[in-house]
Motif scaffolding. Sequence first.
Motif, PDB file in Angstrom:
ATOM      1  N   LYS A  28      86.945 -13.990 -66.748  1.00  0.00           N
ATOM      2  CA  LYS A  28      86.044 -14.032 -67.904  1.00  0.00           C
ATOM      3  C   LYS A  28      84.646 -14.264 -67.363  1.00  0.00           C
ATOM      4  O   LYS A  28      84.393 -15.257 -66.690  1.00  0.00           O
ATOM      5  N   TYR A  29      83.733 -13.321 -67.634  1.00  0.00           N
ATOM      6  CA  TYR A  29      82.359 -13.398 -67.137  1.00  0.00           C
ATOM      7  C   TYR A  29      81.380 -12.947 -68.211  1.00  0.00           C
ATOM      8  O   TYR A  29      81.657 -12.004 -68.959  1.00  0.00           O
ATOM      9  N   LYS A  30      80.218 -13.595 -68.246  1.00  0.00           N
ATOM     10  CA  LYS A  30      79.122 -13.081 -69.064  1.00  0.00           C
ATOM     11  C   LYS A  30      78.600 -11.827 -68.384  1.00  0.00           C
ATOM     12  O   LYS A  30      78.497 -11.782 -67.158  1.00  0.00           O
ATOM     13  N   LEU A  31      78.274 -10.822 -69.168  1.00  0.00           N
ATOM     14  CA  LEU A  31      77.701  -9.589 -68.617  1.00  0.00           C
ATOM     15  C   LEU A  31      76.188  -9.785 -68.508  1.00  0.00           C
ATOM     16  O   LEU A  31      75.493  -9.837 -69.521  1.00  0.00           O
ATOM     17  N   LEU A  32      75.709  -9.913 -67.305  1.00  0.00           N
ATOM     18  CA  LEU A  32      74.302 -10.247 -67.084  1.00  0.00           C
ATOM     19  C   LEU A  32      73.349  -9.123 -67.477  1.00  0.00           C
ATOM     20  O   LEU A  32      72.204  -9.382 -67.818  1.00  0.00           O
ATOM     21  N   ASN A  33      73.829  -7.890 -67.430  1.00  0.00           N
ATOM     22  CA  ASN A  33      72.958  -6.768 -67.796  1.00  0.00           C
ATOM     23  C   ASN A  33      73.112  -6.360 -69.261  1.00  0.00           C
ATOM     24  O   ASN A  33      72.517  -5.388 -69.702  1.00  0.00           O
ATOM     25  N   THR A  34      73.942  -7.087 -69.995  1.00  0.00           N
ATOM     26  CA  THR A  34      74.160  -6.814 -71.415  1.00  0.00           C
ATOM     27  C   THR A  34      74.067  -8.132 -72.159  1.00  0.00           C
ATOM     28  O   THR A  34      75.032  -8.878 -72.216  1.00  0.00           O
ATOM     29  N   PRO A  35      72.914  -8.448 -72.700  1.00  0.00           N
ATOM     30  CA  PRO A  35      72.709  -9.753 -73.329  1.00  0.00           C
ATOM     31  C   PRO A  35      73.773 -10.083 -74.370  1.00  0.00           C
ATOM     32  O   PRO A  35      74.179  -9.223 -75.158  1.00  0.00           O
ATOM     33  N   ASP A  36      74.235 -11.311 -74.341  1.00  0.00           N
ATOM     34  CA  ASP A  36      75.145 -11.856 -75.349  1.00  0.00           C
ATOM     35  C   ASP A  36      76.536 -11.234 -75.362  1.00  0.00           C
ATOM     36  O   ASP A  36      77.240 -11.339 -76.369  1.00  0.00           O
ATOM     37  N   LYS A  37      76.955 -10.599 -74.287  1.00  0.00           N
ATOM     38  CA  LYS A  37      78.301 -10.018 -74.216  1.00  0.00           C
ATOM     39  C   LYS A  37      79.072 -10.659 -73.056  1.00  0.00           C
ATOM     40  O   LYS A  37      78.506 -11.014 -72.030  1.00  0.00           O
ATOM     41  N   THR A  38      80.393 -10.790 -73.267  1.00  0.00           N
ATOM     42  CA  THR A  38      81.289 -11.319 -72.245  1.00  0.00           C
ATOM     43  C   THR A  38      82.437 -10.344 -72.056  1.00  0.00           C
ATOM     44  O   THR A  38      82.888  -9.704 -73.001  1.00  0.00           O
ATOM     45  N   ILE A  39      82.913 -10.246 -70.813  1.00  0.00           N
ATOM     46  CA  ILE A  39      84.065  -9.415 -70.476  1.00  0.00           C
ATOM     47  C   ILE A  39      85.206 -10.338 -70.090  1.00  0.00           C
ATOM     48  O   ILE A  39      85.003 -11.325 -69.385  1.00  0.00           O
ATOM     49  N   LEU A  40      86.392 -10.040 -70.604  1.00  0.00           N
ATOM     50  CA  LEU A  40      87.569 -10.839 -70.305  1.00  0.00           C
ATOM     51  C   LEU A  40      88.702  -9.893 -69.942  1.00  0.00           C
ATOM     52  O   LEU A  40      88.922  -8.892 -70.633  1.00  0.00           O
ATOM     53  N   GLY A  41      89.385 -10.204 -68.865  1.00  0.00           N
ATOM     54  CA  GLY A  41      90.535  -9.400 -68.454  1.00  0.00           C
ATOM     55  C   GLY A  41      91.791 -10.229 -68.534  1.00  0.00           C
ATOM     56  O   GLY A  41      91.795 -11.397 -68.141  1.00  0.00           O
ATOM     57  N   MET A  42      92.850  -9.651 -69.065  1.00  0.00           N
ATOM     58  CA  MET A  42      94.125 -10.359 -69.095  1.00  0.00           C
ATOM     59  C   MET A  42      95.273  -9.420 -68.785  1.00  0.00           C
ATOM     60  O   MET A  42      95.220  -8.223 -69.077  1.00  0.00           O
ATOM     61  N   LYS A  43      96.280 -10.030 -68.171  1.00  0.00           N
ATOM     62  CA  LYS A  43      97.532  -9.322 -67.944  1.00  0.00           C
ATOM     63  C   LYS A  43      98.438  -9.648 -69.121  1.00  0.00           C
ATOM     64  O   LYS A  43      98.616 -10.811 -69.478  1.00  0.00           O
ATOM     65  N   ILE A 111     100.529  -4.592 -68.798  1.00  0.00           N
ATOM     66  CA  ILE A 111      99.242  -3.908 -68.895  1.00  0.00           C
ATOM     67  C   ILE A 111      98.135  -4.873 -68.477  1.00  0.00           C
ATOM     68  O   ILE A 111      98.318  -6.090 -68.500  1.00  0.00           O
ATOM     69  N   ILE A 112      97.004  -4.310 -68.106  1.00  0.00           N
ATOM     70  CA  ILE A 112      95.770  -5.079 -67.955  1.00  0.00           C
ATOM     71  C   ILE A 112      94.876  -4.669 -69.122  1.00  0.00           C
ATOM     72  O   ILE A 112      94.600  -3.483 -69.314  1.00  0.00           O
ATOM     73  N   ALA A 113      94.478  -5.649 -69.930  1.00  0.00           N
ATOM     74  CA  ALA A 113      93.582  -5.396 -71.060  1.00  0.00           C
ATOM     75  C   ALA A 113      92.236  -6.040 -70.750  1.00  0.00           C
ATOM     76  O   ALA A 113      92.172  -7.218 -70.390  1.00  0.00           O
ATOM     77  N   THR A 114      91.179  -5.265 -70.859  1.00  0.00           N
ATOM     78  CA  THR A 114      89.823  -5.749 -70.645  1.00  0.00           C
ATOM     79  C   THR A 114      89.090  -5.683 -71.978  1.00  0.00           C
ATOM     80  O   THR A 114      89.008  -4.621 -72.587  1.00  0.00           O
ATOM     81  N   LEU A 115      88.587  -6.836 -72.436  1.00  0.00           N
ATOM     82  CA  LEU A 115      87.898  -6.927 -73.723  1.00  0.00           C
ATOM     83  C   LEU A 115      86.432  -7.249 -73.503  1.00  0.00           C
ATOM     84  O   LEU A 115      86.103  -8.093 -72.658  1.00  0.00           O
ATOM     85  N   LYS A 128      89.088 -22.474 -79.727  1.00  0.00           N
ATOM     86  CA  LYS A 128      89.916 -22.903 -80.859  1.00  0.00           C
ATOM     87  C   LYS A 128      91.384 -22.502 -80.705  1.00  0.00           C
ATOM     88  O   LYS A 128      92.279 -23.280 -81.019  1.00  0.00           O
ATOM     89  N   GLU A 129      91.640 -21.271 -80.216  1.00  0.00           N
ATOM     90  CA  GLU A 129      92.994 -20.714 -80.256  1.00  0.00           C
ATOM     91  C   GLU A 129      93.529 -20.232 -78.911  1.00  0.00           C
ATOM     92  O   GLU A 129      94.660 -19.749 -78.849  1.00  0.00           O
ATOM     93  N   GLY A 130      92.723 -20.313 -77.861  1.00  0.00           N
ATOM     94  CA  GLY A 130      93.149 -19.744 -76.590  1.00  0.00           C
ATOM     95  C   GLY A 130      93.020 -18.234 -76.614  1.00  0.00           C
ATOM     96  O   GLY A 130      92.592 -17.641 -77.615  1.00  0.00           O
ATOM     97  N   ALA A 131      93.417 -17.597 -75.521  1.00  0.00           N
ATOM     98  CA  ALA A 131      93.276 -16.142 -75.410  1.00  0.00           C
ATOM     99  C   ALA A 131      94.081 -15.408 -76.481  1.00  0.00           C
ATOM    100  O   ALA A 131      93.687 -14.334 -76.940  1.00  0.00           O
ATOM    101  N   ALA A 132      95.201 -15.983 -76.926  1.00  0.00           N
ATOM    102  CA  ALA A 132      96.012 -15.336 -77.962  1.00  0.00           C
ATOM    103  C   ALA A 132      95.226 -15.159 -79.258  1.00  0.00           C
ATOM    104  O   ALA A 132      95.523 -14.260 -80.049  1.00  0.00           O
ATOM    105  N   GLY A 133      94.203 -15.980 -79.483  1.00  0.00           N
ATOM    106  CA  GLY A 133      93.375 -15.860 -80.672  1.00  0.00           C
ATOM    107  C   GLY A 133      92.573 -14.574 -80.721  1.00  0.00           C
ATOM    108  O   GLY A 133      92.066 -14.192 -81.777  1.00  0.00           O
ATOM    109  N   LEU A 134      92.438 -13.895 -79.587  1.00  0.00           N
ATOM    110  CA  LEU A 134      91.721 -12.623 -79.557  1.00  0.00           C
ATOM    111  C   LEU A 134      92.534 -11.492 -80.183  1.00  0.00           C
ATOM    112  O   LEU A 134      92.035 -10.402 -80.390  1.00  0.00           O
ATOM    113  N   VAL A 135      93.813 -11.778 -80.453  1.00  0.00           N
ATOM    114  CA  VAL A 135      94.677 -10.825 -81.159  1.00  0.00           C
ATOM    115  C   VAL A 135      94.728 -11.280 -82.616  1.00  0.00           C
ATOM    116  O   VAL A 135      95.404 -12.242 -82.955  1.00  0.00           O
TER     117      VAL A 135
END
Length: 154
Positions: A28-43, A111-115, A128-135
């Motif tokens: 999970k990283y903030k995207l430095l070249n895209t203000p206010d966006k974060t990228i998260l990868g999960m298996k 799968i690898i899901a990148t959000l 609040k909910e952990g990574a499962a909250g993204l679903v």
Amino acid sequence: MVFSEAANMEEPTYDPTSPFPSLEVLYKYKLLNTPDKTILGMKVTFPPGAATPPHTHHGAFVAVHVLTGAVLNKMNDDPMTIKKAGDSFYEAPGCRHRISDNASKTEEASIIATLILDTEKMDAIIEKEGAAGLVLIDEEYREAVMEQMKKLQA
């Protein structure tokens, strides 16, 4: 994916007794070249027969790569497809993921899901909910899913 394979299959309806996939956050990283966006990868690992109820991802852009096995995939009102190891697909923001199932009743799939999502929104959901909250499970399935979760925790 050979389209005829999916065309010959009946689309499954979500069964709340199906096993859930497991989630493992890889990065999970903030995207430095895209203000206010974060990228998260999960298996995401689907045990045999596992299914995810219809859901969205809070407006995230999602890119997926199938590592092992095969998954049934249906977005919005598009035809269902079978995605096998090596295949990839994406979910546009707001897309409704209607079918997200392991295609096998005997073998695991992963799968690898990148959000990519607004940083503030992603951080609040994960806190609040952990990574499962993204679903974000469709309303009509939430109660059944919560009942199954209670049984698993007992």
